[in-house]
Design a protein around this motif. Structure first.
Motif, PDB file in Angstrom:
ATOM      1  N   GLY A 217       0.800  -1.223   0.000  1.00 26.23           N
ATOM      2  CA  GLY A 217       0.000   0.000   0.000  1.00 26.23           C
ATOM      3  C   GLY A 217       0.829   1.267   0.000  1.00 26.23           C
ATOM      4  O   GLY A 217       2.056   1.250  -0.076  1.00 26.23           O
ATOM      5  N   TRP A 218       0.125   2.377   0.085  1.00 26.05           N
ATOM      6  CA  TRP A 218       0.731   3.698  -0.097  1.00 26.05           C
ATOM      7  C   TRP A 218       1.790   4.024   0.963  1.00 26.05           C
ATOM      8  O   TRP A 218       2.912   4.404   0.630  1.00 26.05           O
ATOM      9  CB  TRP A 218      -0.355   4.770  -0.040  1.00 26.05           C
ATOM     10  CG  TRP A 218      -1.198   4.824  -1.267  1.00 26.05           C
ATOM     11  CD1 TRP A 218      -2.403   4.210  -1.466  1.00 26.05           C
ATOM     12  CD2 TRP A 218      -0.907   5.518  -2.484  1.00 26.05           C
ATOM     13  NE1 TRP A 218      -2.876   4.490  -2.725  1.00 26.05           N
ATOM     14  CE2 TRP A 218      -1.986   5.294  -3.370  1.00 26.05           C
ATOM     15  CE3 TRP A 218       0.158   6.307  -2.920  1.00 26.05           C
ATOM     16  CZ2 TRP A 218      -2.027   5.835  -4.659  1.00 26.05           C
ATOM     17  CZ3 TRP A 218       0.110   6.851  -4.194  1.00 26.05           C
ATOM     18  CH2 TRP A 218      -0.957   6.616  -5.053  1.00 26.05           C
ATOM     19  N   ILE A 219       1.415   3.922   2.214  1.00 23.79           N
ATOM     20  CA  ILE A 219       2.294   4.399   3.292  1.00 23.79           C
ATOM     21  C   ILE A 219       3.611   3.627   3.279  1.00 23.79           C
ATOM     22  O   ILE A 219       4.696   4.210   3.314  1.00 23.79           O
ATOM     23  CB  ILE A 219       1.598   4.238   4.674  1.00 23.79           C
ATOM     24  CG1 ILE A 219       0.264   4.982   4.692  1.00 23.79           C
ATOM     25  CG2 ILE A 219       2.512   4.708   5.799  1.00 23.79           C
ATOM     26  CD1 ILE A 219       0.322   6.479   4.650  1.00 23.79           C
TER      27      ILE A 219
ATOM     28  N   ASP B 229      -7.877  14.404   9.352  1.00 25.96           N
ATOM     29  CA  ASP B 229      -8.775  14.932   8.314  1.00 25.96           C
ATOM     30  C   ASP B 229      -8.023  16.012   7.537  1.00 25.96           C
ATOM     31  O   ASP B 229      -8.245  17.214   7.712  1.00 25.96           O
ATOM     32  CB  ASP B 229     -10.048  15.510   8.944  1.00 25.96           C
ATOM     33  CG  ASP B 229     -10.889  14.433   9.627  1.00 25.96           C
ATOM     34  OD1 ASP B 229     -10.684  13.237   9.340  1.00 25.96           O
ATOM     35  OD2 ASP B 229     -11.755  14.790  10.446  1.00 25.96           O
ATOM     36  N   ILE B 230      -7.130  15.569   6.678  1.00 19.53           N
ATOM     37  CA  ILE B 230      -6.186  16.492   6.036  1.00 19.53           C
ATOM     38  C   ILE B 230      -6.452  16.585   4.535  1.00 19.53           C
ATOM     39  O   ILE B 230      -6.638  15.570   3.861  1.00 19.53           O
ATOM     40  CB  ILE B 230      -4.740  15.979   6.257  1.00 19.53           C
ATOM     41  CG1 ILE B 230      -4.419  15.950   7.751  1.00 19.53           C
ATOM     42  CG2 ILE B 230      -3.744  16.856   5.522  1.00 19.53           C
ATOM     43  CD1 ILE B 230      -3.129  15.224   8.051  1.00 19.53           C
ATOM     44  N   PHE B 231      -6.437  17.820   4.043  1.00 17.97           N
ATOM     45  CA  PHE B 231      -6.500  18.015   2.593  1.00 17.97           C
ATOM     46  C   PHE B 231      -5.133  17.659   2.011  1.00 17.97           C
ATOM     47  O   PHE B 231      -4.113  18.181   2.473  1.00 17.97           O
ATOM     48  CB  PHE B 231      -6.837  19.475   2.266  1.00 17.97           C
ATOM     49  CG  PHE B 231      -8.228  19.859   2.641  1.00 17.97           C
ATOM     50  CD1 PHE B 231      -9.251  19.782   1.708  1.00 17.97           C
ATOM     51  CD2 PHE B 231      -8.534  20.288   3.926  1.00 17.97           C
ATOM     52  CE1 PHE B 231     -10.553  20.121   2.045  1.00 17.97           C
ATOM     53  CE2 PHE B 231      -9.831  20.629   4.283  1.00 17.97           C
ATOM     54  CZ  PHE B 231     -10.838  20.539   3.341  1.00 17.97           C
ATOM     55  N   PRO B 232      -5.074  16.788   1.024  1.00 18.30           N
ATOM     56  CA  PRO B 232      -3.768  16.381   0.497  1.00 18.30           C
ATOM     57  C   PRO B 232      -3.052  17.539  -0.196  1.00 18.30           C
ATOM     58  O   PRO B 232      -3.703  18.368  -0.845  1.00 18.30           O
ATOM     59  CB  PRO B 232      -4.128  15.281  -0.500  1.00 18.30           C
ATOM     60  CG  PRO B 232      -5.529  15.546  -0.889  1.00 18.30           C
ATOM     61  CD  PRO B 232      -6.196  16.168   0.305  1.00 18.30           C
TER      62      PRO B 232
ATOM     63  N   ASP C   2       3.786  14.384  -3.016  1.00 27.74           N
ATOM     64  CA  ASP C   2       2.729  14.470  -4.023  1.00 27.74           C
ATOM     65  C   ASP C   2       1.835  13.228  -4.026  1.00 27.74           C
ATOM     66  O   ASP C   2       1.116  12.983  -5.006  1.00 27.74           O
ATOM     67  CB  ASP C   2       3.334  14.650  -5.418  1.00 27.74           C
ATOM     68  CG  ASP C   2       3.814  16.070  -5.642  1.00 27.74           C
ATOM     69  OD1 ASP C   2       3.422  16.944  -4.837  1.00 27.74           O
ATOM     70  OD2 ASP C   2       4.581  16.295  -6.583  1.00 27.74           O
ATOM     71  N   ALA C   3       1.888  12.458  -2.963  1.00 26.05           N
ATOM     72  CA  ALA C   3       1.045  11.259  -2.933  1.00 26.05           C
ATOM     73  C   ALA C   3      -0.427  11.669  -2.878  1.00 26.05           C
ATOM     74  O   ALA C   3      -0.828  12.448  -2.006  1.00 26.05           O
ATOM     75  CB  ALA C   3       1.398  10.400  -1.724  1.00 26.05           C
ATOM     76  N   PRO C   4      -1.229  11.171  -3.779  1.00 28.44           N
ATOM     77  CA  PRO C   4      -2.643  11.582  -3.830  1.00 28.44           C
ATOM     78  C   PRO C   4      -3.489  10.777  -2.861  1.00 28.44           C
ATOM     79  O   PRO C   4      -4.394  10.037  -3.260  1.00 28.44           O
ATOM     80  CB  PRO C   4      -3.009  11.270  -5.289  1.00 28.44           C
ATOM     81  CG  PRO C   4      -2.147  10.088  -5.624  1.00 28.44           C
ATOM     82  CD  PRO C   4      -0.880  10.234  -4.849  1.00 28.44           C
ATOM     83  N   ILE C   5      -3.173  10.907  -1.589  1.00 23.13           N
ATOM     84  CA  ILE C   5      -3.833  10.047  -0.595  1.00 23.13           C
ATOM     85  C   ILE C   5      -4.369  10.852   0.577  1.00 23.13           C
ATOM     86  O   ILE C   5      -3.875  11.930   0.888  1.00 23.13           O
ATOM     87  CB  ILE C   5      -2.879   8.952  -0.062  1.00 23.13           C
ATOM     88  CG1 ILE C   5      -1.597   9.576   0.526  1.00 23.13           C
ATOM     89  CG2 ILE C   5      -2.548   7.957  -1.152  1.00 23.13           C
ATOM     90  CD1 ILE C   5      -0.684   8.570   1.233  1.00 23.13           C
ATOM     91  N   ILE C   6      -5.375  10.288   1.196  1.00 23.29           N
ATOM     92  CA  ILE C   6      -5.904  10.790   2.467  1.00 23.29           C
ATOM     93  C   ILE C   6      -6.046   9.570   3.369  1.00 23.29           C
ATOM     94  O   ILE C   6      -6.632   8.564   2.969  1.00 23.29           O
ATOM     95  CB  ILE C   6      -7.281  11.465   2.278  1.00 23.29           C
ATOM     96  CG1 ILE C   6      -7.176  12.632   1.292  1.00 23.29           C
ATOM     97  CG2 ILE C   6      -7.847  11.939   3.619  1.00 23.29           C
ATOM     98  CD1 ILE C   6      -8.512  13.153   0.787  1.00 23.29           C
TER      99      ILE C   6
END
Lengths: 648, 82
Positions: A403-405, A571-574, A418-422
């Motif tokens: 996965g992403w992390i 709850d973060i805006f990427p 620049d990872a497009p993740i939340i």
């Protein structure tokens, strides 16, 4: 006790001990949490230990089918899954369709709670009162399609939830397919099943579901049928599925190059547009009780993969993977989606990660030293190889499978900026394209992280005129005072406040078990839903009470994740949303409000968040329910637990 | 494939090509005759894969409620087609 609408039983299966237990459904719990998604959340509160590892035998697989599932309420088929998800560590839901939920209800169960870990691969067979844990060693290593076909030889007409090799190998974004067609559990539901050595769950029911007041119930259903027959787009949707909405999708969803550009609409239409339906064989498929079928079985009639049969929620998926990786041959794109489905790997997360890594490679940020000597190109062969490597956790594929992390951490080089993740899950909806609607904002505040569901709010349609909001908000059960706050909000519509009701509206559908896809959602009004529930179950409920219950259901989801340590800090805006995106004409797109009046600043977005927490009645500092809110919802036992755990 | 018929229901044409597997024919049939939503008790049978087979059981009364609730045009009254 007589049950109507509800089946009245919960099935418990412990795979470690092999013990099977059936208990009556707690009707007080059902009245407060409705069923399906809602009761799943309440069961999760009792059955998920905070802090437990997602792949531990103690992490349960919970399934639930709401009180309307198995009836003729149009589209009432949802099978809801709950667990702690490996990709994000959040307790969340997965929603599936097709026949599993209906068969479960007809077999006499509203919910199933599966714990433990089998010593060797098994599947669970449910035929009414007969529940067995069966040997699945002969199915292990087979694709979802192969194992479903094998199971149907012995379990005719059953509903099946199954995993592929991706789930067996615990790829963290492995999902399950229902009846080898409908996805359930983006974010690793399949990996949790794999960790339990659980290949499939098979169910068939012959007991049926009784209705408290058949005449009253069928009057509402009949009215909906009349509206459906008059709906001018009905045949287009049956003929083209959600491809009938191609002109919107091609503008909203075809981002690529790590969310930095939009694929040209004319090229996408030329290569993947609805005209391809003249070349492929297609059959529309409906879930049980659906009167507006939008799934499909397609068969390729040309190319290297001629004869390939794909069971899919939409040809749009094929277009999305094809455009994202600049594959000009739609038959190759179809092959890739087919493989991902066979292996049970989430196409959205896989495509997001693959696009991200290929973009890093194209920019020279990573090279073959990072990939184990593998050249990453934006083409069919790279993606085909990547799917196979991820599925088997082979070489660099084993890194991506986590996965992403984990991938970002293992690569290092600050590549995650620049990872497009939340919350560790990839973005689906892009506010730089459509303006910030509830679909976009929900991704930030949802405990699950980004999800493909829309919630059913009016902002699903970009630029809907304000005068059309009133009727839509009434349909969603938005309280009059809230309606005023929403429509007098900043930038024309207060997205933070509206999001609460979008979540609650989706909670009603998911708890009662109704499909929330917009082609079905449009036929429902909160008054219709409350009347269906009352007549089906014999439990009278007003529309206001229905929405109050939905509020309780969503709060319980947030509570489950507050226990896991999630709060406003998550709850973060990427960051990528604050960077420019380019459309095909070279125009720069920035994150703007829903009506595209203003580029949104970080302060503007903080205000949207504040308004969301305020409308939910949550503590603005923690982003979690306050003691007062918990008490209002009748959840004082949670308040006591939270006080003990230092969460209040 | 065209229209087909079943000897247990002389009033209905079946167009298998249009069947989506929605089960609404079975749902209304079972609710009417067994007082519960229960396709296993319906007097019409459909295949697991949509469009492979549809047949009426011997106890079908030809009430044709199934036709009324078939929004996909799979089941049609012969008198209306003719």
């Amino acid at each position: 006790m007589e049950y109507y609408g509800y089946a009245g039983r919960v099935l418990y299966v412990d795979l470690s001990s092999g013990k099977v237990n059936v208990e009556p459904l707690d009707m007080d719990m059902a009245k407060e949490f409705l069923g399906g998604f809602g009761v799943n959340n309440r069961l999760a509160y009792d059955n998920i230990e905070p802090g437990e590892d997602t792949l531990s035998p103690k992490n349960p697989v919970i399934l639930g089918a709401g009180p309307l599932v198995g009836t003729m309420a149009p589209g009432a088929v949802r099978i809801m899954g709950a667990t702690k998800f490996p990709l994000t560590g959040a307790v969340a839901w997965g929603a599936g369709s097709m026949s599993f939920g209906t068969q479960l209800k007809w077999a006499g169960y509203d919910h199933v709670v599966i714990t433990g870990r089998a010593e060797s691969p098994v599947y669970i067979s449910i035929l009414d009162d007969q529940v067995e844990i069966c040997d699945a060693r002969h199915l292990w290593g087979k694709t979802i399609h192969e194992s479903a076909d094998e199971l149907w030889k012995h379990h005719e007409k059953s509903g099946i939830i199954g995993i592929g090799q991706g789930g067996e190998n615990m790829v963290k974004y492995a999902l399950t397919l229902v009846d080898r067609m409908a996805t359930l559990g983006r974010g690793g539901f399949g990996a949790v099943m794999g960790s339990k050595n659980l290949k499939s769950i098979v169910v068939r029911g012959t007991r049926g579901i009784r209705i408290a007041d058949r005449k009253r119930f069928m009057k509402i259903v009949d009215d909906m049928y009349q509206r459906c027959k008059r709906y001018p787009l009905h045949q287009a949707i049956v003929d083209y599925g959600i491809m009938s909405n191609w002109n919107n999708y091609v503008k909203q969803l075809f981002y690529y190059k790590n969310y930095s550009e939009i694929y040209p609409a004319d090229k996408a239409t030329e290569r993947y547009g609805p005209h391809l339906y003249e070349k492929i064989q297609k059959r529309a498929v409906a879930c049980p009780s659906c009167f507006i079928a939008d799934k499909e079985i397609i068969k390729l009639t040309e190319g290297e993969y001629e004869g390939l049969v794909q069971y899919t929620s939409s040809f749009v998926n094929i277009a999305m993977i094809g455009t994202r990786f600049e594959i000009n041959d739609y038959t190759q794109a179809a092959k890739l989606i087919h493989l991902l489905d066979e292996y049970g790997i989430c196409m959205m997360t896989f495509c997001g990660l693959a696009d991200f890594l290929i973009s890093l490679y194209e920019q020279g940020i990573i090279d073959q030293e990072d990939t184990g000597g593998w050249e990453l190109k934006r083409d069919f062969n790279t993606i085909l190889t990547m799917i196979q490597k991820v599925n088997k956790r082979e070489g660099f594929g084993g890194v991506i499978a986590d996965g992403w992390i984990e991938t970002i951490e293992k690569i290092g080089k600050g590549c995650g900026e620049d990872a497009p993740i939340i919350k560790g899950q990839d973005i689906v909806w892009e506010p730089r394209i459509t303006g910030l609607g509830t679909n976009d904002f929900e991704q930030v505040v949802c405990p699950r992280g980004p999800q493909a569901g829309s919630g059913g709010s009016p902002t699903y349609i970009p630029n809907m005129p304000p005068e059309q909001f009133h009727r839509h908000l009434d349909r969603m059960g938005v309280f009059p005072d809230a309606k005023e706050r929403i429509l007098s909000g900043p930038f024309g519509v207060d997205i933070g406040r509206l999001t609460r009701y979008s979540e609650d509206w989706a909670s009603v559908f998911n708890s009662l078990g109704i499909c929330n896809r917009h082609v079905n959602n449009r036929f429902y009004h909160v008054d219709i839903i409350s009347e269906l529930y009352s007549s089906a179950t014999g439990i009278e409920i007003s529309s206001k009470e229905m929405m109050d219950n939905a509020d309780r259901v969503w709060n319980m989801l947030r509570i489950l994740n507050a226990r896991e340590g999630f709060s406003r800090k998550d709850d973060i805006f990427p960051e990528i949303w604050f960077k420019p995106m380019k459309d095909a004409e070279g125009n720069v797109l920035k994150i703007m409000d829903y009506y595209h009046q203003k580029v949104l600043t970080r302060d503007d977005l903080k205000m949207v968040l504040d308004h969301y927490y305020d409308e939910r009645g949550w503590d603005k500092e923690t982003g979690n329910p306050s003691r007062q809110k918990l008490n209002e919802l009748g959840l004082s036992f949670v308040a006591e637990d939270f006080a003990t755990a230092g969460l209040l | 494939m065209g229209l087909s018929a079943d000897t247990n229901n002389e009033k209905v044409w079946i167009d298998l090509e249009r069947c989506t597997g929605c089960c609404n024919c079975q749902l209304i049939c079972s609710l009417t005759y067994s007082k519960a939503f229960n396709p296993s008790k319906a007097r019409i049978s459909i295949s697991q894969t949509p469009g492979e087979a549809i047949s009426f059981k011997e106890d079908c009364t030809e009430c044709n409620l199934c036709v009324k609730y078939c929004v996909y045009g799979t089941l049609k009254l012969k008198e209306e087609v003719n």
